[in-house]
Motif scaffolding. Structure first.
Motif, PDB file in Angstrom:
ATOM      1  N   GLU A 396       3.718  11.611 -11.525  1.00  0.00           N
ATOM      2  CA  GLU A 396       2.918  10.483 -11.022  1.00  0.00           C
ATOM      3  C   GLU A 396       3.518  10.032  -9.700  1.00  0.00           C
ATOM      4  O   GLU A 396       4.716   9.802  -9.590  1.00  0.00           O
ATOM      5  N   LYS A 397       2.673   9.959  -8.678  1.00  0.00           N
ATOM      6  CA  LYS A 397       3.203   9.571  -7.367  1.00  0.00           C
ATOM      7  C   LYS A 397       2.908   8.110  -7.094  1.00  0.00           C
ATOM      8  O   LYS A 397       1.896   7.590  -7.542  1.00  0.00           O
ATOM      9  N   ILE A 399       1.523   5.743  -4.682  1.00  0.00           N
ATOM     10  CA  ILE A 399       0.745   5.738  -3.450  1.00  0.00           C
ATOM     11  C   ILE A 399       0.945   4.395  -2.764  1.00  0.00           C
ATOM     12  O   ILE A 399       0.712   3.348  -3.341  1.00  0.00           O
ATOM     13  N   ARG A 400       1.389   4.484  -1.538  1.00  0.00           N
ATOM     14  CA  ARG A 400       1.642   3.228  -0.825  1.00  0.00           C
ATOM     15  C   ARG A 400       0.481   2.898   0.094  1.00  0.00           C
ATOM     16  O   ARG A 400      -0.156   3.796   0.643  1.00  0.00           O
ATOM     17  N   ASN A 401       0.275   1.630   0.241  1.00  0.00           N
ATOM     18  CA  ASN A 401      -0.798   1.119   1.072  1.00  0.00           C
ATOM     19  C   ASN A 401      -0.234   0.960   2.478  1.00  0.00           C
ATOM     20  O   ASN A 401       0.299  -0.074   2.835  1.00  0.00           O
ATOM     21  N   VAL A 402      -0.290   2.024   3.276  1.00  0.00           N
ATOM     22  CA  VAL A 402       0.489   2.000   4.509  1.00  0.00           C
ATOM     23  C   VAL A 402      -0.292   2.253   5.795  1.00  0.00           C
ATOM     24  O   VAL A 402       0.089   1.773   6.853  1.00  0.00           O
ATOM     25  N   THR A 422       4.543  11.747   0.509  1.00  0.00           N
ATOM     26  CA  THR A 422       3.943  11.700  -0.820  1.00  0.00           C
ATOM     27  C   THR A 422       4.155  13.011  -1.576  1.00  0.00           C
ATOM     28  O   THR A 422       4.375  13.019  -2.779  1.00  0.00           O
TER      29      THR A 422
END
Lengths: 783, 248
Positions: A396-397, A399-402, A422
């Motif tokens: 499970e990665k 995920i960043r809000n970037v 990622t």
């Protein structure tokens, strides 16, 4: 059925399978090459030694010789099987003129040249087929190690002009010398007929003796040497003493260095092959997760499914082993070239071929075992995850809000950076491979650059100067010393210093007296590579070489007792340095031991102005005449290490080629697998209107980012820690060098090579992304 | 109203099969058109060919009077990015980006407006589609309806003049379908043309015009006029009768 499955897989992914096959071929090939070369090297040397029979202990001696005294000593000493005294006529290089396609003298030859006659049974000189050479009058045999620098052909004429005598010889054979077959030795032997030898003996040159002793076991030579040097002062010892081990190591050093480099490369390549294998298997299993789920649902065990994958790998490996082994037979022709040139032609025996094959099988077994480990992950896949969620092995990665915050970074670059971050597990293949390739390429280049520097001489027991001049022992050594000093004092353009080499008795840690070489002079010991302590600063200090310190059992900080005409002189051991000269056994002190006759004078000369150096040296040669060895330091290094360097340079270039080839293979494989896996994501972007050029740039940036991380890590490891590896290699050879610091040319090792590797990575990636243009958007959007 | 998209004698062949045959139609600026037909009749192929995502075998397509069938792939990409919006049956969001990043991505890629303006626009779109609260979510952690709303926001981030939607509600339940169709209606009201492929008569009944395809040919079209909520039922009945006539 299994065969059909494998066949279908090959049809489906011919490119990927081909790349894997290539990797296996290369790693098996290199491992087998190392095994073939090292086995053949030892076999070659030992076979040569069986016929040539080099001595287990050799004492060189100039001056008067009392053979009866030697015979008496050897008869009393246990376990000696044979001893003999070989006479050599030492001549100067400029007294030998070669007339063939070119006309030249051997004045540039750094090695001391001797004329010898053939021995009967022990220490015989051989031809390239390791056969006893017998020459007729007027014929001469030329040492094969001279051929690299001097183009001498069979049939050429060699003229000897010395002491008013002129002799003409015809080159009848090349000489393979079991004892002096390395440029790292100090002497080399030309073979002439017995008749010619007796004609010239006592008429030309100076006679030098080789006192050769043989034992039941060669290792007994070490004890013999101590007794010989310690207890019987009347025994001749005016020259170097060498044991069988040193003879062996000096002979094999060039080839051992090459084998070591190939060995390191083969280990790294096998690691890369295993990483690629892991990546390919995991990607295939991710892609086939539904099929795996279906098979599990049908009742197939994880082991049975793993076997399906393993059978493909086994088939690939079998071909890899066959092709790799064949490749090693070709590669061996190159790695054995120097060996054949030095030790004579040694055909590959069935045993060696079998050992090479065993090595290949070992790579097969290691790879299969490694793959079995990877395939164990099949156990962790649940049918529901595989069939319903299509979940494979990916963790499970987070995920960043970037992206929306990334104002200063161009979107294409940011997307690439984000993707690498990622999918770091996937890109770790590129990071690892680029790191390993950087090591594969940079370490050999650093080794070559280090050995090419003048400073490398400091590891060999000498300070760095422009020129050094040696005056060897002989009847007029003091006159020659005075002449040279007068000449140097006349010139204002030079600074010089000198030391004299003497031999004295020293007390070892166990209270035994042992004979040691001491270099005495005001600058003795300066500019060397010290493992402990420093150079002597006053007359009460002495520095010992690493091997000398081990030989005596005297360490840094201890006191060393020396004996001069029964006077005991206590000196403080102020440093331990690295040295390979005189078998690595030397000592340095500022103390002047009056009354002890010098064996050699060595002058170290530096030019104040660097122009016309060559002309000045030439004029010195003309003014001083014979009896002096005048060497320019850089030329000296080229000559002494020329063979090793040449071989290492070839290896460095081959490493560069292999490294670039690896980058090409791995990136092609990676891009194929990646573009297949990320096809739907690329199709989405294409559909949204992201241009093919930008998509290709995105892939390029991803590879460049991950490759840069790998190259930075690899370059740092190679440049910062690579010298540890080199130190281990040298230390293993027991030549007296245990710690070496790389001489790095920053522009090459930190800038040009890393950028070149990155450029190649970028090019291969750009080629690999060509298929994006043809990507069927509709197919992947609706897939 | 002027013509936004003009299609002349469009043909598409796949491995010898003619999937689209001599299709000619025009879409007006701000028009809302639905394309219907049985499975395999060529609806999706038509959508992809008139949006320049696929190359027609024959025929010409003009977008804003420019022949897009003659453009290079790069030129076509640029038009798609700037002037066209796409919504698919699956949301087709980029898996390694959050909802919000997926929405701003085409805007950043185009780079015509400042990132600040794009972010502001994304905020507005998300507010309108009711996904502001989950903007920072991983796309694997939200529902199908929410994903489709994000896809709509993404399609509108560059304020396209036409929106192509391929079965946008195909995988959604009826409540989510209604919400999505309401958003489409609002967007259309603001001036964007919509070409929507659907199987769902109720969804198609929201369009001004419905085109019926059969065996790759345009069989008929039904003009329903602008949608009004109070006339919804009559439109759906009319639609149903027409479809029956078409043999749907």
């Amino acid at each position: 059925m299994l065969l059909n499955l494998v066949k279908n897989d090959f049809k489906k992914n011919p490119g990927n399978n081909l790349v894997l096959l290539l990797f296996m071929t290369l790693s098996v090939g290199l491992v087998a090459t190392v095994i073939l070369t090292i086995s053949q090297l030892f076999l070659s040397i030992s076979t040569m030694y069986e016929t040539a029979l080099p001595p287990h202990f050799l004492q060189m001696h100039k001056g008067m010789l009392d053979q009866e005294n030697i015979d008496e000593f050897n008869q009393a000493y246990p376990n000696i099987t044979h001893w003999q005294t070989v006479e050599m006529i030492n001549v100067y290089g400029d007294e030998l003129r070669v007339e063939g396609q070119k006309e030249f003298t051997l004045s540039d030859c750094r090695l001391d040249i001797s004329l010898v006659k053939q021995n009967l049974q022990y220490d015989v000189l051989l031809n390239e087929n390791r056969e006893f050479i017998s020459l007729k009058k007027g014929e001469i045999g030329v040492p094969v190690i001279l051929l690299e620098k001097n183009p001498i052909k069979i049939g050429d004429k060699i003229f000897l002009e010395s002491n008013g005598i002129k002799r003409e010889f015809i080159v009848a054979s090349y000489i393979y010398d079991g004892q002096m077959n390395s440029t790292l030795c100090s002497s080399t032997r030309f073979l002439i007929s017995d008749g010619d030898f007796y004609d010239l003996h006592g008429v030309v040159g100076e006679t030098e003796y080789l006192l050769e002793t043989y034992f039941d076991d060669p290792s007994m030579a070490v004890d013999y040497q101590s007794v010989y040097e310690e207890y019987i002062p009347t025994l001749p010892k005016n020259g170097q003493a060498v044991t069988y081990t040193i003879i062996f190591l000096l002979s094999a050093m060039t080839d051992i260095m090459t084998v070591m480099v190939v060995f390191v490369m083969s280990v790294l390549l096998t690691l890369i092959a295993l990483f690629c294998m892991k990546y390919t298997i995991l990607t295939a299993m991710e892609e086939e997760i539904t099929e795996i789920g279906t098979m599990k649902a049908m009742g197939l065990s994880s082991k049975a499914i793993a076997n399906l994958y393993l059978s493909k790998i086994r088939i690939l490996m079998i071909f890899g082993v066959i092709f790799g082994y064949l490749l090693s037979l070709i590669a061996y022709q190159y790695t054995s070239e120097h060996m054949n040139r030095t030790f004579g032609i040694q055909p590959l025996s069935w045993t060696i071929l079998f050992v090479g094959a065993l090595g290949s099988v070992l790579v097969y077994l290691v790879t299969i075992q490694y793959c079995k480990g990877i395939l164990k992950k099949l156990k962790n896949i649940s049918i529901v995850d595989a069939l319903v969620c299509g979940k494979g092995f990916a963790r499970e990665k987070q995920i960043r809000n970037v992206l929306h915050k990334s104002s200063p970074i161009p979107t294409t670059f940011f997307m690439a950076l984000h993707e690498v971050r990622t999918e770091v597990r996937r890109f770790s293949l590129i990071i690892l491979v680029m790191a390993l390739v950087s090591c594969i390429v940079i370490i050999p280049i650093n080794i070559v650059n280090t050995m090419e520097t003048e400073e490398f001489i400091s590891y060999m027991g000498s300070d760095v100067h422009d020129v050094f001049i040696e005056i060897e022992q002989g009847k007029d050594i003091e006159n020659r010393f005075e002449n040279l000093e007068k000449l140097l004092q006349k010139k204002n353009n030079t600074n010089y210093q000198f030391f004299e080499r003497i031999r004295m008795m020293a007390m070892d840690a166990e209270g035994k007296r042992k004979s040691i070489h001491i270099d005495s002079g005001q600058q003795a010991g300066q500019g060397l590579q010290y493992l402990l302590g420093n150079a002597p600063r006053n007359e009460s200090e002495i520095a010992l070489s690493k091997l000398e310190s081990e030989y005596l059992g005297i360490n840094f900080g201890d006191s060393l007792a020396l004996y001069s005409e029964n006077h005991e002189i206590m000196l403080y051991v102020c440093g331990i340095y690295q040295d390979v000269t005189s078998g690595g056994m030397t000592a340095k002190t500022m103390r002047d031991f009056e009354g002890v006759p010098p064996e050699q004078y060595r002058f170290m000369v530096d030019f104040i102005q660097q122009n016309n150096k060559q002309e000045i040296i030439e004029s010195w040669r003309n003014q001083l005449g014979n009896g002096y060895t005048i060497e320019q330091m850089d030329e000296f290094i080229t000559e002494i290490l020329g063979g090793v360097l040449k071989q290492l340079k070839v290896t460095a270039w081959v490493s560069m080629g292999i490294g670039i080839g690896l980058i090409g293979l791995v990136i092609s494989l990676f891009m194929k697998l990646r573009l297949a896996g990320a096809a739907s994501q690329i199709a989405i972007q294409k559909a949204l209107g992201v241009s093919v050029k930008n998509l290709r740039k995105q892939e390029l940036y991803q590879i460049l980012i991950s490759a840069s991380i790998g190259v930075i890590c690899g370059t740092t490891v190679a440049n910062v820690f690579g010298d540890y590896l080199m130190s281990i290699l040298f230390s293993a050879m027991e030549l007296g060098i245990v710690k070496i610091q790389f001489f790095i040319i920053p522009m090459i090792s930190w800038v040009i090579i890393p950028l070149t590797l990155l450029a190649f990575a970028g090019c291969f990636c750009w080629l690999g992304t060509k298929s994006i243009k043809k990507l069927n958007v509709l197919y992947h959007l609706n897939d | 109203m002027g013509t936004l998209l003009q299609v002349n004698h469009l043909c598409k062949q796949f491995e010898g099969n003619e999937v689209l045959r001599e299709i000619s139609l025009s879409i007006q600026v701000g028009e809302y058109v639905a394309v219907m037909g049985r499975s395999g009749c060529g609806k999706t192929t038509l959508l992809y060919n008139i949006s320049g995502m696929d190359r027609a075998t024959r025929g010409r397509v003009f977008f804003e009077k420019k022949e897009i069938t003659a453009l290079s792939e790069e030129e076509m990409s640029s038009i798609r990015l700037e002037k066209m919006g796409f919504i698919f049956q699956k949301s087709n969001l980029l898996k390694n980006l959050s909802l919000r990043d997926n929405i701003v991505f085409p805007g950043f890629q185009l780079g015509k407006e400042s990132r600040r303006e794009i972010n502001k626009k994304a905020d507005d779109l998300m507010k309108r589609t009711g996904i502001s609260q989950i903007a920072h979510y991983d796309i694997r952690k939200v529902s199908g309806g929410q994903l489709q709303r994000a896809a709509i926001c993404r399609a509108f981030i560059n304020t396209p003049s036409i929106l192509f939607a391929d079965e946008p509600t195909g995988a959604l339940n009826s409540a989510a379908t209604k919400e999505i169709m309401d958003i489409f209606h609002d967007i259309n009201q603001e001036g964007a043309a919509i070409v929507l492929v659907t199987h769902d008569a109720k969804v198609a009944a929201r369009a001004e015009r419905v085109i019926y395809l059969e065996d790759g040919k345009m069989k008929d079209e039904l003009r329903l006029g602008k949608f009004r909520e109070e006339k919804k039922l009559q439109r759906e009945i009319k639609m149903s009768d027409w479809l029956q006539n078409m043999g749907f």
